[in-house]
Design an enzyme around this catalytic site. Structure first.
Site, short mmCIF file in Angstrom:
data_model
loop_
_atom_site.label_atom_id
_atom_site.label_comp_id
_atom_site.label_asym_id
_atom_site.label_seq_id
_atom_site.Cartn_x
_atom_site.Cartn_y
_atom_site.Cartn_z
N HIS A 174 27.92 33.93 21.59
CA HIS A 174 26.93 33.52 20.59
C HIS A 174 25.97 34.65 20.23
O HIS A 174 24.86 34.39 19.75
CB HIS A 174 26.10 32.29 21.07
N ASN A 218 35.52 34.56 9.34
CA ASN A 218 35.35 34.08 10.71
C ASN A 218 36.58 33.24 11.04
O ASN A 218 36.67 32.08 10.66
CB ASN A 218 34.05 33.25 10.77
N ASN A 276 18.93 19.43 14.80
CA ASN A 276 18.89 18.05 14.29
C ASN A 276 18.63 16.95 15.31
O ASN A 276 18.10 15.90 14.94
CB ASN A 276 20.23 17.72 13.61
N GLY A 327 23.73 22.92 15.43
CA GLY A 327 23.78 21.51 15.03
C GLY A 327 22.92 20.57 15.85
O GLY A 327 22.13 19.80 15.30
N ARG A 382 33.55 21.07 26.21
CA ARG A 382 33.73 21.99 27.36
C ARG A 382 32.80 21.59 28.51
O ARG A 382 31.68 21.16 28.26
CB ARG A 382 33.43 23.42 26.93
N ARG A 426 34.00 38.26 12.25
CA ARG A 426 33.50 37.85 13.54
C ARG A 426 34.63 38.02 14.56
O ARG A 426 35.71 37.48 14.38
CB ARG A 426 33.08 36.39 13.49
N ASN A 464 28.52 22.54 18.89
CA ASN A 464 29.70 22.11 19.66
C ASN A 464 29.91 23.03 20.84
O ASN A 464 30.21 22.59 21.94
CB ASN A 464 30.93 22.09 18.76
N GLU A 509 25.34 32.98 11.38
CA GLU A 509 26.14 34.09 11.92
C GLU A 509 26.78 34.91 10.80
O GLU A 509 26.91 36.13 10.90
CB GLU A 509 27.20 33.55 12.89
P1 ADP Z 1 29.76 24.43 15.87
O1 ADP Z 1 29.51 24.93 17.27
O2 ADP Z 1 31.13 23.83 15.69
O3 ADP Z 1 29.34 25.40 14.78
P2 ADP Z 1 27.44 22.90 15.02
O4 ADP Z 1 26.43 23.92 15.34
O5 ADP Z 1 27.71 22.61 13.58
O6 ADP Z 1 28.80 23.15 15.76
O7 ADP Z 1 27.00 21.53 15.75
C1 ADP Z 1 27.73 20.35 15.55
C2 ADP Z 1 27.12 19.26 16.43
O8 ADP Z 1 25.72 19.09 16.11
C3 ADP Z 1 27.72 17.88 16.21
O9 ADP Z 1 28.89 17.69 16.97
C4 ADP Z 1 26.61 16.98 16.68
O10 ADP Z 1 26.71 16.80 18.09
C5 ADP Z 1 25.35 17.75 16.38
N1 ADP Z 1 24.61 17.22 15.22
C6 ADP Z 1 24.73 17.60 13.93
N2 ADP Z 1 23.88 16.89 13.15
C7 ADP Z 1 23.22 16.04 13.97
C8 ADP Z 1 22.20 15.05 13.78
N3 ADP Z 1 21.71 14.79 12.58
N4 ADP Z 1 21.76 14.39 14.87
C9 ADP Z 1 22.24 14.65 16.10
N5 ADP Z 1 23.21 15.59 16.34
C10 ADP Z 1 23.68 16.26 15.30
#
Ligand code: ADP
Length: 402
Positions: free
Chosen positions: A189, A16, A340, A336, A249, A101, A219, A387
């Site tokens: 996505h 990726n 979470n 993320g 963004r 990817r 993100n 993914e």
């Molecule tokens: P990407 O799109 O880069 O793959 P991710 O899916 O890993 O990103 O998401 C990253 C984001 O998830 C972080 O910037 C944060 O905002 C959020 N995040 C990750 N862990 C936590 C947590 N424990 N509590 C709140 N937000 C979280």
């Protein structure tokens, strides 16, 4: 866990490639199907690269930075370092295919493809539609082809899953010649949505047929309405800028704002692109960070405004997507933030009771797989997306069919 040389394991490599990163995962083909063995990434390619390799449990096996002289300069160099680190672990395994990817498959590529020269030409022609991502994806393919001549290379597209959408959902209200030129809502996505849809169908056949709204909030963030396993509408459009606000963004913006920036504020297109891709969203609004954890911890007025706006926009899109498929049976949070950020999930879902969406506060705070209140008509779920696993599944399907 290494792959035993005696066992002559078959393996799949997934790559990726981002603008300055190269993520990878290795899957073994076992009697039980695909099993992930290793993953990791090279970050900061072209600047200060850092390498990390983990085993299937997520435990770090290697982590390193580089002196200027040894630092890999490009994706080709990064792949070399990755393969050197993987060599003792996958020695004796046969790499059957490499799954990539690729962000853009355009209007025509609605499924993963085996890469041949004509396909590469087709993918190169799509660079203007995704100039920030597509060239790096193609660089990853070229680097892999040089390292593994003769091994099947398979491209899996972020856009492909959305090609089931109706013309009404995928078009802009512009004269048709623009659609013919490829100016339409591609959506992104897709590999994440497809993974979630497949897993839910496998765990519960009813979910396979259900009306789902999947919120991929990382993100990058978007939401997708899925019915019977197929994409019906999504929040990202022609580019990955559209839809809900993201880490950096802007998400959806009145196009008049861009015209105003060009004509009245005299910003040039590079400045506007930088603002909308890198200095907007949660980071731009909060003035703190793109990371929800840091914004929540800051607790400033601007931080609150950013979180409030994010929750408002995601909630509004959930309503809009429900309208696009005539209701919703399950709302699924992933990535993320989705997996979470329980306080933000609670903010998003507040006020969605009219749709039958109500959270169980305790389950939500514990990030449980099922967070909807018992007895509510709409299930609310948290699922981890993967993914790389989706790409590996596609690669296996293609080589098995060949
Ligand atoms: P990407 O799109 O880069 O793959 P991710 O899916 O890993 O990103 O998401 C990253 C984001 O998830 C972080 O910037 C944060 O905002 C959020 N995040 C990750 N862990 C936590 C947590 N424990 N509590 C709140 N937000 C979280």
């Amino acid at each position: 866990m290494t792959m035993s040389p005696q066992a002559k394991t078959d393996a799949l490599l997934v790559l990726n490639a981002g603008s300055s990163s190269l993520k990878f995962a290795v899957f073994a083909l076992t009697g039980q199907g695909l099993v992930q063995r290793h993953d990791g990434q090279m970050e900061g390619i072209g600047a200060a690269p850092r390498f990390m390799l983990c085993d299937a449990t997520g435990a770090k096996l290697a982590e390193r930075s580089f002196t200027e002289a040894e630092a890999p300069k490009d994706h080709q160099g990064a792949l070399g370092v990755i393969l050197q680190a993987l060599k003792p672990l996958i020695d004796g395994a046969t790499i059957r295919a490499i799954g990539h990817r690729v962000v853009h498959g355009g209007r025509d590529l609605s499924a993963p493809v085996l890469i041949k020269p004509a396909i590469m030409a087709q993918l190169r022609a799509l660079v203007p539609l995704a100039p920030l991502h597509q060239p790096h994806n193609l660089a990853g393919i070229e680097a892999a082809a040089r390292h593994f001549p003769g091994v099947a290379q398979i491209a899996c597209f972020d856009t492909a899953f959305h090609r089931t959408q109706s013309h009404a959902a995928a078009s802009f209200a512009l004269p048709p010649r623009f659609y013919e030129q490829g100016i339409l809502r591609y959506g992104f996505h897709g590999l994440s949505y497809e993974y979630i849809a497949r897993r839910l169908a496998a765990e519960d056949a009813a979910l396979g047929q259900a009306r789902l709204i999947v919120a991929h909030l990382g993100n990058g963030a978007s939401l997708c309405a899925i019915e019977g396993g197929q994409s019906r509408a999504t929040t990202m459009g022609f580019t990955a800028l559209d839809g809900v606000p993201m880490g950096t963004r802007s998400g959806q913006l009145d196009p008049g704002v861009v015209l105003h920036m060009l004509d009245s504020l005299k910003m040039n297109s590079a400045e506007i692109a930088h603002l909308l891709y890198h200095d907007s969203g949660l980071k731009g609004m909060s003035g703190i960070s793109q990371d929800v954890r840091e914004i929540e911890a800051a607790g400033t007025e601007a931080a609150e405004a950013a979180l409030d706006h994010f929750a408002f926009r995601v909630r509004r899109e959930i309503g809009a997507l429900a309208a696009s498929i005539g209701g919703v049976d399950a709302l699924v949070f992933t990535a993320g933030i989705g997996e979470n950020a329980h306080k933000l999930r609670a903010r998003i879902c507040a006020g969605l009771g009219f749709l039958g969406i109500n959270l169980d506060p305790e389950a939500n705070a514990a990030n449980r797989p099922e967070i909807g209140r018992a007895g509510c008509p709409v299930r609310v779920l948290i699922r981890h997306t993967d993914e790389e696993a989706m790409i590996a599944e596609h690669a296996l399907e293609l080589i098995s069919a060949a």
